[in-house]
Design an enzyme around this catalytic site. Sequence first.
Site, PDB file in Angstrom:
ATOM      1  N   ASP A  21       0.851  -1.189   0.000  1.00 19.57           N
ATOM      2  CA  ASP A  21       0.000   0.000   0.000  1.00 19.57           C
ATOM      3  C   ASP A  21       0.888   1.240   0.000  1.00 19.57           C
ATOM      4  O   ASP A  21       1.878   1.290   0.724  1.00 19.57           O
ATOM      5  CB  ASP A  21      -0.880  -0.036   1.260  1.00 19.57           C
ATOM      6  CG  ASP A  21      -1.763   1.199   1.376  1.00 19.57           C
ATOM      7  OD1 ASP A  21      -2.007   1.865   0.342  1.00 19.57           O
ATOM      8  OD2 ASP A  21      -2.200   1.510   2.501  1.00 19.57           O
ATOM      9  N   ASN A  23      -0.653   4.559   0.004  1.00 22.32           N
ATOM     10  CA  ASN A  23      -1.338   5.771   0.475  1.00 22.32           C
ATOM     11  C   ASN A  23      -2.047   5.602   1.823  1.00 22.32           C
ATOM     12  O   ASN A  23      -2.869   6.438   2.196  1.00 22.32           O
ATOM     13  CB  ASN A  23      -2.330   6.268  -0.592  1.00 22.32           C
ATOM     14  CG  ASN A  23      -3.386   5.212  -0.913  1.00 22.32           C
ATOM     15  OD1 ASN A  23      -3.379   4.128  -0.316  1.00 22.32           O
ATOM     16  ND2 ASN A  23      -4.287   5.512  -1.828  1.00 22.32           N
ATOM     17  N   ASP A  25      -4.357   3.610   2.892  1.00 22.89           N
ATOM     18  CA  ASP A  25      -5.771   3.214   3.018  1.00 22.89           C
ATOM     19  C   ASP A  25      -5.924   1.724   3.345  1.00 22.89           C
ATOM     20  O   ASP A  25      -7.049   1.212   3.403  1.00 22.89           O
ATOM     21  CB  ASP A  25      -6.568   3.593   1.760  1.00 22.89           C
ATOM     22  CG  ASP A  25      -6.122   2.811   0.520  1.00 22.89           C
ATOM     23  OD1 ASP A  25      -5.150   2.023   0.632  1.00 22.89           O
ATOM     24  OD2 ASP A  25      -6.731   2.986  -0.548  1.00 22.89           O
ATOM     25  N   ASP A  29      -1.647  -1.135  -3.859  1.00 18.19           N
ATOM     26  CA  ASP A  29      -1.960  -0.377  -5.080  1.00 18.19           C
ATOM     27  C   ASP A  29      -0.791  -0.398  -6.057  1.00 18.19           C
ATOM     28  O   ASP A  29       0.294  -0.899  -5.735  1.00 18.19           O
ATOM     29  CB  ASP A  29      -2.372   1.057  -4.722  1.00 18.19           C
ATOM     30  CG  ASP A  29      -1.417   1.690  -3.710  1.00 18.19           C
ATOM     31  OD1 ASP A  29      -0.197   1.502  -3.880  1.00 18.19           O
ATOM     32  OD2 ASP A  29      -1.889   2.337  -2.757  1.00 18.19           O
ATOM     33  N   ASP A  98      -4.523  -9.889 -15.992  1.00 23.37           N
ATOM     34  CA  ASP A  98      -5.432 -11.014 -15.821  1.00 23.37           C
ATOM     35  C   ASP A  98      -6.604 -10.791 -16.763  1.00 23.37           C
ATOM     36  O   ASP A  98      -7.255  -9.741 -16.709  1.00 23.37           O
ATOM     37  CB  ASP A  98      -5.915 -11.044 -14.363  1.00 23.37           C
ATOM     38  CG  ASP A  98      -6.136 -12.450 -13.852  1.00 23.37           C
ATOM     39  OD1 ASP A  98      -6.818 -13.213 -14.555  1.00 23.37           O
ATOM     40  OD2 ASP A  98      -5.646 -12.773 -12.754  1.00 23.37           O
ATOM     41  N   ASP A 200      -8.168 -16.220 -17.083  1.00 28.02           N
ATOM     42  CA  ASP A 200      -8.944 -16.695 -15.947  1.00 28.02           C
ATOM     43  C   ASP A 200     -10.065 -17.654 -16.339  1.00 28.02           C
ATOM     44  O   ASP A 200     -10.832 -17.364 -17.256  1.00 28.02           O
ATOM     45  CB  ASP A 200      -9.564 -15.472 -15.261  1.00 28.02           C
ATOM     46  CG  ASP A 200     -10.326 -15.832 -14.005  1.00 28.02           C
ATOM     47  OD1 ASP A 200      -9.682 -16.235 -13.032  1.00 28.02           O
ATOM     48  OD2 ASP A 200     -11.569 -15.711 -14.005  1.00 28.02           O
ATOM     49  N   GLU A 260      -5.463 -20.497 -17.176  1.00 32.97           N
ATOM     50  CA  GLU A 260      -5.924 -21.197 -15.971  1.00 32.97           C
ATOM     51  C   GLU A 260      -6.828 -22.326 -16.463  1.00 32.97           C
ATOM     52  O   GLU A 260      -8.024 -22.143 -16.653  1.00 32.97           O
ATOM     53  CB  GLU A 260      -6.697 -20.267 -15.038  1.00 32.97           C
ATOM     54  CG  GLU A 260      -6.953 -20.954 -13.695  1.00 32.97           C
ATOM     55  CD  GLU A 260      -8.086 -20.326 -12.882  1.00 32.97           C
ATOM     56  OE1 GLU A 260      -8.122 -20.550 -11.677  1.00 32.97           O
ATOM     57  OE2 GLU A 260      -8.940 -19.635 -13.459  1.00 32.97           O
ATOM     58  N   HIS A 332      -3.278 -17.231  -5.507  1.00 32.65           N
ATOM     59  CA  HIS A 332      -4.258 -16.501  -4.686  1.00 32.65           C
ATOM     60  C   HIS A 332      -5.503 -17.328  -4.390  1.00 32.65           C
ATOM     61  O   HIS A 332      -6.379 -16.866  -3.670  1.00 32.65           O
ATOM     62  CB  HIS A 332      -4.648 -15.222  -5.419  1.00 32.65           C
ATOM     63  CG  HIS A 332      -5.389 -15.507  -6.694  1.00 32.65           C
ATOM     64  ND1 HIS A 332      -4.813 -16.176  -7.756  1.00 32.65           N
ATOM     65  CD2 HIS A 332      -6.663 -15.261  -7.065  1.00 32.65           C
ATOM     66  CE1 HIS A 332      -5.698 -16.323  -8.711  1.00 32.65           C
ATOM     67  NE2 HIS A 332      -6.834 -15.774  -8.332  1.00 32.65           N
ATOM     68  N   ASP A 333      -5.624 -18.514  -4.998  1.00 30.99           N
ATOM     69  CA  ASP A 333      -6.784 -19.382  -4.754  1.00 30.99           C
ATOM     70  C   ASP A 333      -6.424 -20.580  -3.880  1.00 30.99           C
ATOM     71  O   ASP A 333      -7.305 -21.356  -3.505  1.00 30.99           O
ATOM     72  CB  ASP A 333      -7.316 -19.964  -6.074  1.00 30.99           C
ATOM     73  CG  ASP A 333      -7.978 -18.931  -6.957  1.00 30.99           C
ATOM     74  OD1 ASP A 333      -8.489 -17.926  -6.438  1.00 30.99           O
ATOM     75  OD2 ASP A 333      -7.982 -19.145  -8.190  1.00 30.99           O
TER      76      ASP A 333
HETATM   77  O1  TEU Z   1     -10.551 -19.304 -10.564  1.00 29.92           O
HETATM   78  C1  TEU Z   1     -11.316 -20.260 -11.229  1.00 29.92           C
HETATM   79  C2  TEU Z   1     -11.589 -21.414 -10.418  1.00 29.92           C
HETATM   80  O2  TEU Z   1     -11.868 -22.464 -10.950  1.00 29.92           O
HETATM   81  C3  TEU Z   1     -11.564 -21.204  -8.928  1.00 29.92           C
HETATM   82  O3  TEU Z   1     -12.864 -20.950  -8.573  1.00 29.92           O
HETATM   83  C4  TEU Z   1     -11.069 -22.324  -8.161  1.00 29.92           C
HETATM   84  O4  TEU Z   1     -11.826 -23.478  -8.387  1.00 29.92           O
HETATM   85  C5  TEU Z   1     -11.204 -21.982  -6.701  1.00 29.92           C
HETATM   86  O5  TEU Z   1     -10.796 -20.664  -6.497  1.00 29.92           O
HETATM   87  C6  TEU Z   1     -10.368 -22.877  -5.874  1.00 29.92           C
HETATM   88  O6  TEU Z   1     -10.339 -22.385  -4.595  1.00 29.92           O
HETATM   89  C7  TEU Z   1     -10.443 -18.038 -11.121  1.00 29.92           C
HETATM   90  C8  TEU Z   1      -9.674 -17.104 -10.206  1.00 29.92           C
HETATM   91  O7  TEU Z   1      -8.365 -17.572 -10.031  1.00 29.92           O
HETATM   92  C9  TEU Z   1     -10.415 -16.948  -8.921  1.00 29.92           C
HETATM   93  O8  TEU Z   1      -9.731 -16.131  -8.012  1.00 29.92           O
HETATM   94  C10 TEU Z   1     -11.753 -16.347  -9.241  1.00 29.92           C
HETATM   95  O9  TEU Z   1     -12.530 -16.316  -8.075  1.00 29.92           O
HETATM   96  C11 TEU Z   1     -12.499 -17.140 -10.312  1.00 29.92           C
HETATM   97  O10 TEU Z   1     -11.691 -17.473 -11.420  1.00 29.92           O
HETATM   98  C12 TEU Z   1     -13.630 -16.318 -10.868  1.00 29.92           C
HETATM   99  O11 TEU Z   1     -13.136 -15.301 -11.688  1.00 29.92           O
END
Ligand code: TEU
Length: 561
Positions: A21, A23, A25, A29, A98, A200, A260, A332-333
């Site tokens: 970050d 700023n 908040d 960013d 993305d 994505d 993905e 991130h998932d």
């Molecule tokens: O993820 C697609 C997806 O298949 C995910 O939902 C995955 O099965 C799940 O996150 C597992 O925990 C992409 C992105 O990476 C995710 O962050 C998004 O939420 C999703 O698409 C919708 O855009």
Amino acid sequence: MERKWWQDKVCYQIWPKSFQDSNGDGVGDIPGIIARLDHLKGLGVDILWLSPVYKSPLADQGYDIADYRGIDPRFGTLEDMDRLLAETKRRGMYVIMDLVANHCSDEHPWFRKALADPEGPYGRYFYFRKGENGAPPTNWRGYFGGSVWSPVPGRKDLYYLHLFCEKQPDLNWQNPAVRREVMEMVNWWLDRGVAGFRIDAIVNIGKPERWESFAPDRPDGLADCRKMLADPVARRRLHTYLGQLRDEAFAPHDAFTVGEVFDTDPAELSLFIGREGFFSSMFDFSAACWGKSPKGWYAAKKPGPDDYRDCAFASARQAAGIGFLSNIIENHDEPRGVSHYLPEEAASDPRAQKALAAVQMLLPGLPFLYQGQEIGMTNTVFPSIDGVDDVNTRGEYAAALAAGLSPAEALARVAPMSRDNARTPVQWTDGHAAGFTAGTPWLPVNPNYTRVNVQAQDGVAGSVLEFYKQLISSRKNDKYKEALVWGGFAPVHQEQPGLAAFVRDGGGRRLLVASNLSGGEQRLELPGAAGAVLLCSDGAPALTHGVLTLAPWQAAVVELA
Ligand code: TEU
């Protein structure tokens, strides 16, 4: 295999909301990213993947886009984005964005116009269907739980489709006007200077001809929407649309793209990442999928180091001679790789973290790091479900409760899989909010930041960060590049529990990568005469009479004579 500009690069995923970050908040960013470019350059990464920074209500953290050509004010401005492109270019780095085009936000003008007139031209940008006898058109369950259908306000018995949350309506790729919009937008960003895209949830864009309910697979009476992805018409449509993206956008710009892609048949691999493939690369999710249960996260099994090794090795063999997979231990998932693949007692152990790193970084394919991975960030703590931000975790928690688990049990079972684990702020220092923000971070910092942070590791011999730098520079070293980037791959003693070892060969060199992914000693007969030890994670490995002895959690790269 044809050589491409991106094949010898190392990639790094930035999840902007939690990176830095600038700023106060509490939200990361673009100016924050610019301020940290020297850290990334020092690490040795080349291609930065930015998770979405477009204008968005952030119902799914930016994966719900309201304006594909605008930057969300929380992340900065278009001028900031241009500055990021210039600053990365100056450092010989690249940025990919993305591409989230299976769906947009319900706050996108397209959807607003569609709701106002579902039978009009914008109605055809989405999927509107009539329900049957007061029930939605099909019984499909979305990715985050619940029906994929939501009612259109003010319209009796009319629904719109959203495979993800209700604020992410699916775009209708069968409509040529939608495809045109996407092609133009992609070209607009490529012309502006982005080097490519991470694409994505893309397998979802091909929809079947007939929309049918499936046999329910959970107590909620619904069935996983992914079942429709195997439909041959859906698959054919997917291939057609991806071919159009490649021909009209990616190929003319020589873009780097990474898909993905879940649920591919190995026979489809060359279609996706072969010479004329739709994408440059696609993620290898085989280890991430290991142990997942159709019942939900609460029923998932935790993989161990041998499961990770076996998945990664199988994928590497499948892709050999076809193309470059992108290798990850987290994103991130997913949970943090060290927490997910290492035994609990070793997840925070820098030795074990380095041993895992050596495998991932030196496998065939493209290494992708996720922010914080380079310092061994681990899963976070979950005092209660109320503190959970992630929409996916809340859906899985509900599924666990519905299966009869107590609230405490449900939380304990879904927490290790939660997407919040990897979304806590990057730990830069041991100071206020780990140096992420001068304000209050939008998601609490992992309490281990006083011990685990960039400042404590930068320039410190033996640290996880310094080991990542060494791994990256060996991959780039002209002497070893032929072997480590384009060379062959042969597993060594894969049957030995706790050992992940393989030989990479090319350019007249043979390199043995051996990681001890266990707390006991590992002995390994060298597959050839010993040469020099190029790299070792801790201390020096014992090399006598053609036998390599690795101390607990020790990794070494040995050049074979
Ligand atoms: O993820 C697609 C997806 O298949 C995910 O939902 C995955 O099965 C799940 O996150 C597992 O925990 C992409 C992105 O990476 C995710 O962050 C998004 O939420 C999703 O698409 C919708 O855009």
